[in-house]
Design an enzyme around this catalytic site. Structure first.
Site, PDB file in Angstrom:
ATOM      1  CG  PHE A   1      -1.766  -1.241   1.338  1.00 22.67           C
ATOM      2  CD1 PHE A   1      -2.635  -1.640   0.326  1.00 22.67           C
ATOM      3  CD2 PHE A   1      -1.652  -2.051   2.452  1.00 22.67           C
ATOM      4  CE1 PHE A   1      -3.377  -2.793   0.431  1.00 22.67           C
ATOM      5  CE2 PHE A   1      -2.389  -3.224   2.567  1.00 22.67           C
ATOM      6  CZ  PHE A   1      -3.253  -3.589   1.551  1.00 22.67           C
TER       7      PHE A   1
ATOM      8  CG  ASN B   1      -7.826 -11.994 -13.743  1.00 20.45           C
ATOM      9  OD1 ASN B   1      -8.989 -12.357 -13.921  1.00 20.45           O
ATOM     10  ND2 ASN B   1      -6.984 -12.660 -12.968  1.00 20.45           N
ATOM     11  N   PRO B   2     -10.717  -9.703 -14.916  1.00 18.65           N
ATOM     12  CG  PRO B   2     -12.524  -9.868 -16.380  1.00 18.65           C
ATOM     13  CD  PRO B   2     -11.121 -10.337 -16.186  1.00 18.65           C
TER      14      PRO B   2
ATOM     15  N   GLY C   1      -4.796   1.905 -14.528  1.00 15.64           N
ATOM     16  CA  GLY C   1      -4.431   1.441 -13.199  1.00 15.64           C
ATOM     17  C   GLY C   1      -5.673   1.333 -12.344  1.00 15.64           C
TER      18      GLY C   1
ATOM     19  CD  GLU D   1      -1.947   4.091  -5.811  1.00 22.78           C
ATOM     20  OE1 GLU D   1      -1.526   4.784  -4.885  1.00 22.78           O
ATOM     21  OE2 GLU D   1      -1.337   3.921  -6.874  1.00 22.78           O
TER      22      GLU D   1
END
Length: 713
Positions: free
Chosen positions: A247, A598-599, A668, A671
């Site tokens: 993180f 990749n769902p 992305g 986040e």
């Protein structure tokens, strides 16, 4: 067309875009995946950090001799005998090394919990006992941990973006506005609290330094250690195969540096693992922020003026900027547009990146302010946002590669049932519960950084891809396997992806939502070139055929644009005004985040971000004791995070969002899931109760105080 090992022609189905379970999932759920603190070594010694008990001062002396006589103790490293480090350099991220992790170089103590010594012993229990027994004598000095935006020492710092941006005459546009909002919002200190603690083992092997670590970038950590210890880059190897969460916290830290020092001193492998309490002072955190938002709009809700200024706390030894004013530079345009990020130095540890740095706290302030402006304008909150959609970057002036926020709101509103919402606050009740709904927008930059990858066609018909990527729980290993399989036009079971080793060549870190995009580009390039070579009929020798890619030139040629993922967040809450309890009953996030590889793992990442947004809105808060300079409850008992009982019906989905300039089409998702989530919850609490909360978290005592006027608990 491809050929199986038996010679049968096949046309494999595209692997990306369909759900795949994680490649290493079985090993992780059965416990056979080994993390940094679990890998065995012969003749392993254990280091334990002793940390300061004062928040500011000087070390006068350490009672080392008595500790050296304790059972199992091998040595004690401290400022008097530790190797001198080279700190005169600019690191991988473009900044000098943070003195927080250049340990044992001087007698100054800049915060509580500062490393003052490392005890090395035969067992971790012996090392810990000796560390706790070590007497350290200090010259104590008055400390200052009082965070305020009105302090005279608040100052702008550029960080990873310009500190201040100014366009237009702000005061004139505010004066000419029909509606003006001027409000202050605060977010507290927050901590990463990943499941796996920071751990590293250092050893020397035939003159070469090896570090087995839990980190977000083997290249990053290896480069920094090489510079700190004045070693050639190829004299350092860093491996980090499995990481139990990062993180933003798992970069270069004190424990890795101390482990290298100890391994050098004792001539055997040394492991240093941080305790949970030490992680609260040695591995970074999200700084508290104080943010002021001023909005000026015409009667129809169109912005004339936007000001977003933010202040965060940093340490006295390193300026870390939490760029909370950054989201305003992307989200909304105005004739006068001013933003500023400022810091104040305190006697506290250095903050660091934490999931959606800047955007997470900044979106809470900006999106809460927009909700307040919508109320003042008599407009639906979604309509106000869409009326202020910019055609180009409000500050940069650059075109957007794609900006599908409108599609996110339209799809989200339809699925959430937004059209049935009564906009009036405090009108919907179910027994003792007041019910409210809220929404917020979010964005996060979609960057990429140069990376290299190696793809090998093996003689047995399989393929091996090597890249110094880091899978910190995001499913990166699986995503890269799918991308490689498609580029090679084979099924994923014929591809093995190896990651987490600096010997594989330079690659970007798992951070800034840039990891999979940067690595995927490099992997696709290497695999595509290898496929072309094989298509020419090349025979595969026993050692295989290997191709190496480097995306540096391709990235330099990329058209300069504003590239971002976007989000529309929706939340429904129930508030019990007799107890102050807030329950998030359902939540929906719709995202525009480029091509989804990749769902299955993508949805997990987005849901994880949204749940963190719930945690941010209602639970997370680290509080400093002004008397000691330390934290109250620096552990997972005292630091509250959302648990299963706090999460009800939550759903994440996405809209089509192609980027025509990007050969792999990735943005992305790590986040953007958290961005706007806390604001959506806070806006829903206002809708339920009619009371606005501008300070996070929305604790029960704050709800009671706001609704009933009861004194603060």
């Amino acid at each position: 067309m491809t050929t199986t090992t038996t010679g049968t022609p096949t046309t494999p189905k595209r692997s990306t875009g369909t759900a795949h379970t994680r490649i290493e999932g079985y090993e992780k759920v059965t416990g056979t995946a080994r993390y940094a603190g679990e890998i065995p070594f012969a003749d392993l010694a254990h280091g334990w950090l002793a940390v300061s008990t004062v928040a500011r001062g000087r070390i006068l002396s350490l009672d080392v001799e008595s500790v050296l006589r304790m059972p199992g103790v091998i040595t004690v490293l401290h400022h008097g005998n530790a190797p001198r480090l080279n700190t005169d350099y600019i690191g991988t991220l473009g900044t000098p090394p943070d003195p927080t992790w250049t340990v044992f170089q001087h007698v100054r103590v800049p915060h509580l919990g500062w490393p003052v010594a490392l005890i090395v012993a035969e067992t971790p229990e012996q090392a810990r006992e000796a560390a706790e027994a070590l007497a350290v004598h200090y010259e104590r000095e008055p400390h200052d941990v009082a965070f305020s935006a009105t302090r005279p020492d608040v100052r702008p710092v550029d960080g990873f973006m310009p500190a201040v941006t100014e366009k237009g005459d702000l005061e004139a546009e505010l004066a000419a506005s029909d509606i003006v909002l001027d409000a202050e919002y605060t977010t507290p200190e927050e901590h990463h609290s990943m499941m796996e603690p920071h751990a590293a083992t250092a050893l020397w092997d035939d003159g070469r330094l090896e570090v087995i670590d839990s980190n977000q970038g083997a290249t990053w950590v290896g480069n920094e250690l090489a510079k700190l210890f004045s070693l050639a880059p190829d004299a350092v190897r860093v491996r980090s195969e499995h990481v139990g969460g990062g993180f933003g916290s798992k970069g270069v830290r004190a424990h890795q540096v101390a482990a290298v020092m100890a391994a050098t001193a004792v001539g055997r492998p040394v492991r240093v693992v941080l305790t949970r309490r030490q992680m609260f002072s040695l591995t970074g955190y999200r700084s508290p922020t104080i943010q002021r938002v001023r909005l000026g709009a015409s009667a129809d809700g169109r912005l004339r003026a936007l000001e977003h200024s933010a202040v965060n706390a940093t340490s006295t030894v390193f300026d870390f900027v939490e760029p909370a004013a950054g989201p305003a530079r992307v989200m909304y345009g105005a004739e006068a547009h001013h933003t500023a990020n400022r810091v104040v130095r305190l006697d506290v540890p250095t903050p660091t990146f934490m999931r959606a740095p800047g955007e997470a706290p900044g979106s809470f302030a900006l999106e809460s302010a927009f909700d307040e402006l919508a109320e003042k304008c008599g407009l639906d909150p979604i309509e106000l946002r869409l009326r202020n959609e910019p055609e180009r970057g409000p500050v940069s002036g650059l075109p957007f590669s794609s900006r599908n926020l409108r599609a996110c709101f339209e799809e989200g509103a339809r699925r959430f049932g937004w059209a049935d919402r009564d906009p009036r606050p405090r009108v919907r009740r179910e027994g003792r519960w007041l019910i409210g709904t809220g929404t917020a927008a979010g964005s996060f930059s979609a960057g990429a950084a140069p990376s290299t990858a190696v793809a090998t066609a093996e003689a047995d018909g399989t393929f091996t891809v090597r890249i110094a990527a880091a899978d910190i729980g995001t499913g990166a290993r699986t995503a890269l396997t799918l991308l490689a399989a498609d580029a090679l036009d084979v099924t994923p079971d014929r591809v093995q992806v190896r990651i987490g080793d600096s010997d594989f060549g330079p690659a970007w870190i798992a951070g800034g939502s840039m990891g999979t995009r940067s690595w995927g580009w490099a992997v696709t390039a290497a695999a595509s070139e290898l496929r072309e070579r094989l298509a020419l009929g090349a025979d595969i020798p026993p050692e295989g055929i290997t191709v190496r890619s480097d995306t540096t030139e391709a990235l330099q040629a990329l058209t300069q644009k504003e590239r971002h993922s976007f989000a529309a967040q929706f939340a429904e809450v129930a508030v019990d005004v007799t107890t102050g309890e807030v329950r998030v009953r359902r939540m929906l996030g719709i995202f525009a985040a480029g091509r989804i590889v990749n769902p299955l793992t993508a949805r997990s990442q987005l849901l994880g971000g949204m749940i963190w947004g719930i945690s941010m809105a209602l639970h997370e808060e680290a509080v400093r004791d002004p008397a000691t300079g330390g934290l109250y409850g620096a552990d997972l008992a005292g630091y509250h995070v959302a648990t299963n009982a706090d999460v009800a019906d939550i759903e994440a989905d996405w809209v089509a969002d192609p980027d025509p300039d990007d050969p792999v089409g990735l943005k992305g998702i790590g986040e953007v899931g958290i961005v706007g989530a806390a604001a959506a919850v806070a806006n829903a609490v206002w809708h339920a109760t009619g009371v606005r909360h501008r300070d996070l978290p929305i604790r029960p005592d704050r709800v009671l105080q706001a609704v009933t006027g009861a004194p603060d608990a």
